[in-house]
Design a protein around this motif. Structure first.
Motif, short mmCIF file in Angstrom:
data_model
loop_
_atom_site.label_atom_id
_atom_site.label_comp_id
_atom_site.label_asym_id
_atom_site.label_seq_id
_atom_site.Cartn_x
_atom_site.Cartn_y
_atom_site.Cartn_z
N PRO A 262 0.82 -1.21 0.00
CA PRO A 262 0.00 0.00 0.00
C PRO A 262 0.86 1.26 0.00
N VAL A 263 0.31 2.31 -0.57
CA VAL A 263 0.96 3.62 -0.59
C VAL A 263 0.03 4.62 0.09
N SER A 264 0.48 5.18 1.21
CA SER A 264 -0.29 6.19 1.92
C SER A 264 0.21 7.56 1.47
N VAL A 265 -0.67 8.35 0.88
CA VAL A 265 -0.30 9.64 0.29
C VAL A 265 -0.87 10.78 1.12
N SER A 266 -0.03 11.75 1.44
CA SER A 266 -0.48 12.97 2.10
C SER A 266 0.06 14.15 1.29
N GLY A 452 -6.42 13.27 4.73
CA GLY A 452 -6.46 14.09 3.54
C GLY A 452 -7.76 13.85 2.79
N HIS A 453 -8.56 14.87 2.60
CA HIS A 453 -9.81 14.74 1.86
C HIS A 453 -9.55 15.08 0.39
N LYS A 454 -10.35 14.52 -0.48
CA LYS A 454 -10.24 14.76 -1.92
C LYS A 454 -8.81 14.50 -2.39
N ASP A 455 -8.19 15.46 -3.07
CA ASP A 455 -6.86 15.23 -3.62
C ASP A 455 -5.74 15.48 -2.62
N SER A 456 -6.08 15.70 -1.37
CA SER A 456 -5.04 15.98 -0.37
C SER A 456 -4.52 14.73 0.31
N GLY A 457 -4.95 13.56 -0.10
CA GLY A 457 -4.33 12.37 0.46
C GLY A 457 -5.28 11.21 0.65
N THR A 458 -4.68 10.09 1.01
CA THR A 458 -5.45 8.86 1.22
C THR A 458 -5.21 8.26 2.59
N GLY A 459 -4.32 8.84 3.38
CA GLY A 459 -4.00 8.28 4.68
C GLY A 459 -4.45 9.18 5.81
N THR A 460 -4.28 8.69 7.03
CA THR A 460 -4.59 9.45 8.24
C THR A 460 -3.33 9.58 9.06
N LEU A 751 -7.48 11.34 -6.88
CA LEU A 751 -6.88 10.35 -5.98
C LEU A 751 -7.96 9.58 -5.25
N LYS A 752 -7.83 8.25 -5.26
CA LYS A 752 -8.80 7.39 -4.58
C LYS A 752 -8.12 6.60 -3.47
N THR A 753 -8.86 6.34 -2.41
CA THR A 753 -8.38 5.48 -1.34
C THR A 753 -8.57 4.03 -1.77
N LEU A 754 -7.51 3.23 -1.67
CA LEU A 754 -7.56 1.84 -2.14
C LEU A 754 -7.34 0.87 -0.99
N ARG A 755 -8.12 -0.19 -1.01
CA ARG A 755 -7.89 -1.34 -0.12
C ARG A 755 -7.83 -2.56 -1.03
N LEU A 756 -6.64 -3.09 -1.24
CA LEU A 756 -6.42 -4.11 -2.27
C LEU A 756 -6.00 -5.43 -1.66
#
Length: 797
Positions: A262-266, A452-460, A751-756
């Motif tokens: 997984p890649v957590s993006v902020s 990060g909401h919307k394009d500001s990230g996928t992690g907490t 950017l979408k949050t992914l659980r793969l």
């Protein structure tokens, strides 16, 4: 009478000269750089390494002088660093929680001794981070290191974590990912941006000298963030955590696609944040603050000023007064000056007026400028250029303020100014951002959980919620990862895996045709075609199911986006009652659903009945979850009160696994809708019949039409449709390794949050969850993947 020749107090103060500074007990930043000949290498296995013949990059200060140079890693360095991190993880993870906490607390004392050196080096490199902020991070996460097994049972560290930052990211943002990863028992490979590299190398040296086991913290420098993807090719790496600008984050996601991690993006750099001033605000305080953050402080974000029309003239007048004596602000380069000039000219052409303390200066400098009367859709408002530009928009009502605040594609933070607390909280809840500051701005603390909401990230990041990205449920083990394959992304999902058979109205000789479920209605596919569904291990056709495609997904998302806001606003107890009712509906149709499960899977009636029974129980569990797990009030280090609460993601696309087709469906469905999301679900391509039987339960339920949508058909084709729909906020995927690679490469804009979870040959990964008896950590993992966190800070006197 006193002698008139004696100096007065005024004379004494006028003649006073600055005394000698107190002798420092630590080496200065310049001395540390000179000790390394101003040529910095890598830090791995507890020591500095500078291989010969490595390409180097120069780091310059704000005046153009060379501070130092950093080496660019090659393949041999990457391999050596990964081996060092793997060995360091074995040493670090073998320690008890108490031992790790003591090691992190020792670092507080080390920073106290060498804080001046760290502060000077951060100032030289323009990687803003104060020693006090680092001490706060260490104190906070050392406590979590002590309490990990007590407060987070059932979770274990993921292993080796790669933390990557862009060139314009601060050291604080970088350490906000490094320290929680260490606290949870992981080893870390840091790939810092150019400005944060020297202070990160210094901290690694100090931490190791304080007792951190060799190899636990490693620093590897390079020319760009894709070095992080090269490091992640090592099989010991289990997570990539990125912070920085959006462009580099997307490049990292694409470069690491197919690696099975997984890649957590902020995207914390370059975001556009609204600064909203209501008519009920303290105007003077608001104007003072906006000038500080827009023109006088170096910020990682851009601000857009939104002012209520009734006070806009007053705000502009105060801005002119405060800006009268301000000097021009230096830009990073002449190229930035070109971008700023273009934005100002565009604003003038659109009818905007300028508020400046003086005329435009020359060179790489520009005066602080407010662009009054800007259009919300203008490029310089949506994505402002680097420079001292502050667009000013006006609004009439609270609703318009929220619309302006949510207009940006970013969702990093917002500042609200009003003396009306009810208005502040209502606006904070409506804004799609991770942090909201009321009558303040730029307040940060590691106890805040922020997503990060919307394009500001996928992690907490921050709080207990930010620790879970560095942990995995204890039921899952570290497995061999898939390798990236040569995949032609434009053609993925275009080849049908099943023969498409037209519907036929002929009598009883034709197997039954089942509908799919879109917008609260059972319906055929837009294509009008169906595919044959066979029993496990047999050649006979059980039923025909619709062969859904892109248009079906489009219709389902349109229905979901209409109903999701209303479902989200329902009280948790109301959502719980709907789930309890759904469980009762499944119980009432138990016989028909059991027959479908038994026929599809070829299992005895007793086993099929057990899966239905477990599914009923699972819906009841999620109903109970609805009003039990909520946010809280983080303990503040400053005066004021803070609130943190989970929010739904929006519309979630779910591609279901082959295992336990009914039980897995209700498990992930319950997690998604219990937290306020709407879903578009793709059942197992091999075993869709239980999901189609469940459609009859949904039809008789009291769930809002469009909340749950079920589309059958080719898994890859429907995955492509979900990935390319801009409204879908997250995708949970159980499928092939190629499908996982496609999603990681494609789900970047937006950017979408992914659980793969990848599977091979239709079977599980070897460590697929036991859907029948899941540990509590599995349900918690699903719940946490279904929400994003928001923190609101309210100051007090």
């Amino acid at each position: 009478m006193a002698d008139s020749t004696n100096p007065t107090v005024y004379d004494i103060f006028q003649s006073m000269e600055q005394g000698p500074a107190a002798a420092s007990s630590t080496a200065t930043a310049q001395a540390w750089l000179d000790h390394h000949s101003r040529s910095l290498g890598f830090f791995m296995d507890g020591k500095f390494i500078l291989p010969a013949d490595r390409r180097s990059l120069s780091l310059t200060d704000s005046k153009g002088g060379v501070v130092c140079s950093t080496a660019c890693a090659e393949d041999a360095d990457v391999s050596q660093c990964a081996s060092s991190a793997a060995a360091g993880w074995m040493s670090w993870s073998s320690l008890s929680c108490s031992q790790r906490a003591k090691a992190l607390l020792r670092l507080v004392g080390v920073l106290g001794l060498h804080g001046q050196c760290v502060s000077e080096l951060c100032a030289l490199c323009e990687a803003s981070c104060s020693p006090a902020a680092l001490v706060r991070l260490l104190q906070y996460y050392s406590g979590w290191a002590q309490l990990r097994d007590t407060l987070i049972p059932g979770w274990t560290p993921v292993g080796v974590v790669v933390v990557v930052s862009s060139d314009d990211c601060s050291l604080y943002s970088l350490m906000l990912r490094v320290l929680p990863a260490l606290a949870m028992g992981n080893s870390v490979i840091v790939v810092p941006g150019r400005s944060a590299a020297p202070p990160a190398l210094l901290l690694a040296q100090l931490f190791t000298a304080a007792g951190l086991p060799a190899g636990t913290l490693n620093i590897l420098t390079g020319s760009d963030v894709t070095l992080g993807a090269k490091v992640s090719q090592n099989p010991d790496v289990r997570l990539i955590a990125y912070c920085g600008n959006k462009q580099d984050g997307l490049a990292l996601c694409k470069a690491s696609a197919g690696m099975g991690i997984p890649v957590s993006v902020s995207s914390c750099v370059g975001a556009t944040c609204p600064f909203i001033i209501f008519e009920s605000a303290d105007i003077d305080s608001a104007v003072d603050e906006v000038i500080q953050i827009a023109f006088k402080k170096k910020n990682e974000v851009h601000w857009v000023l939104c002012v209520q029309e009734s006070v806009s003239d007053s705000v502009v007048a105060r801005l002119k007064l405060r800006m009268a004596d301000m000097k021009s602000v230096p830009l990073s380069s002449d190229a930035d000056r070109v971008l700023v000039d273009a934005a100002v000219q565009e604003a003038l052409q659109q009818g905007a007026t300028l508020v400046q303390p003086c005329g435009a200066s020359s060179g790489a400098q520009y005066p602080p400028t407010v662009l009054c009367g800007a259009a919300p859709s203008s490029p310089y408002v949506v994505s402002p250029p680097p420079g001292p530009l502050l667009p000013l928009l006006t609004f009439r009502s609270n609703t318009e303020a929220v619309l302006l605040g949510n207009h940006s594609p970013h969702g990093h933070a917002a500042s609200i100014w009003t003396e009306d607390l009810t208005l502040a909280l209502e606006t904070a809840k409506s804004l799609s951002v991770g942090s909201v500051w009321v009558n303040s701005s730029s307040v940060s603390d590691p106890c805040f959980p922020v997503s990060g909401h919307k394009d500001s990230g996928t992690g907490t990041d921050g709080g207990q919620e930010g620790l879970y990205q560095f942990l995995r449920p204890s039921f899952s083990s570290a497995l061999p990862r898939p390798s990236p394959v040569s995949l032609e992304y434009s053609k993925f999902g275009t080849e049908a895996a099943q023969v498409v058979i037209p519907d036929s109205p002929n009598g009883d000789s034709i197997p039954q045709s089942y509908p799919q479920f879109v917008g609260g209605k059972a319906c055929k596919s837009v294509s009008g075609c169906s595919v044959a569904v066979q029993a496990r291990g047999g050649d006979s056709v059980l039923v025909f199911c619709p062969d859904g495609g892109r248009k079906d997904v489009r219709n389902a998302v349109e229905a979901a986006i209409k109903v999701q806001p209303g479902w989200m606003k329902k009280s948790p107890s109301a959502r719980a009652q709907s789930l309890y009712s759904l469980a009762k509906g499944l119980e009432s149709r138990r016989k028909e659903v059991c027959a479908s499960v038994g026929a599809q899977l070829g299992v005895p009636a007793k086993e099929a009945d057990r899966e239905v029974e477990l599914s009923i129980g699972r819906l009841n569990v999620w109903a109970a979850y609805c009003d039990k797990v909520q946010g809280g009030s983080p303990p503040m280090t400053q005066s004021g009160a803070a609130l943190s609460f989970p929010e739904p993601l929006g519309v979630v696309g779910i591609v279901l696994p082959d295992d336990a087709p009914l039980l897995s469906l209700v498990t992930v469905l319950g997690a998604a809708i219990a937290t306020g999301n709407a879903v578009v679900m793709v059942p197992s391509q091999r075993f869709p019949l239980p999901a189609l039987a469940f459609v009859q339960v949904l039809q008789s339920s009291n769930l809002p039409a469009g909340l749950v949508n079920i589309i059958t058909g080719n898994r890859d084709q429907l995955t492509v449709a979900l990935a390319n729909h801009s409204v879908i906020k997250a995708i949970w995927y159980w499928g092939s390794a190629q499908g996982c690679q496609y999603l990681q490469h494609t789900c970047t804009s937006p950017l979408k949050t992914l659980r793969l979870s990848w599977q091979q040959a239709g079977e599980g990964r070897g460590a697929a969850p036991d859907w029948a008896q899941p540990p509590p950590s599995l349900l918690e993992d699903l719940w946490r993947n279904a929400v994003q966190w928001k923190s609101v800070w309210i100051p007090t006197a």
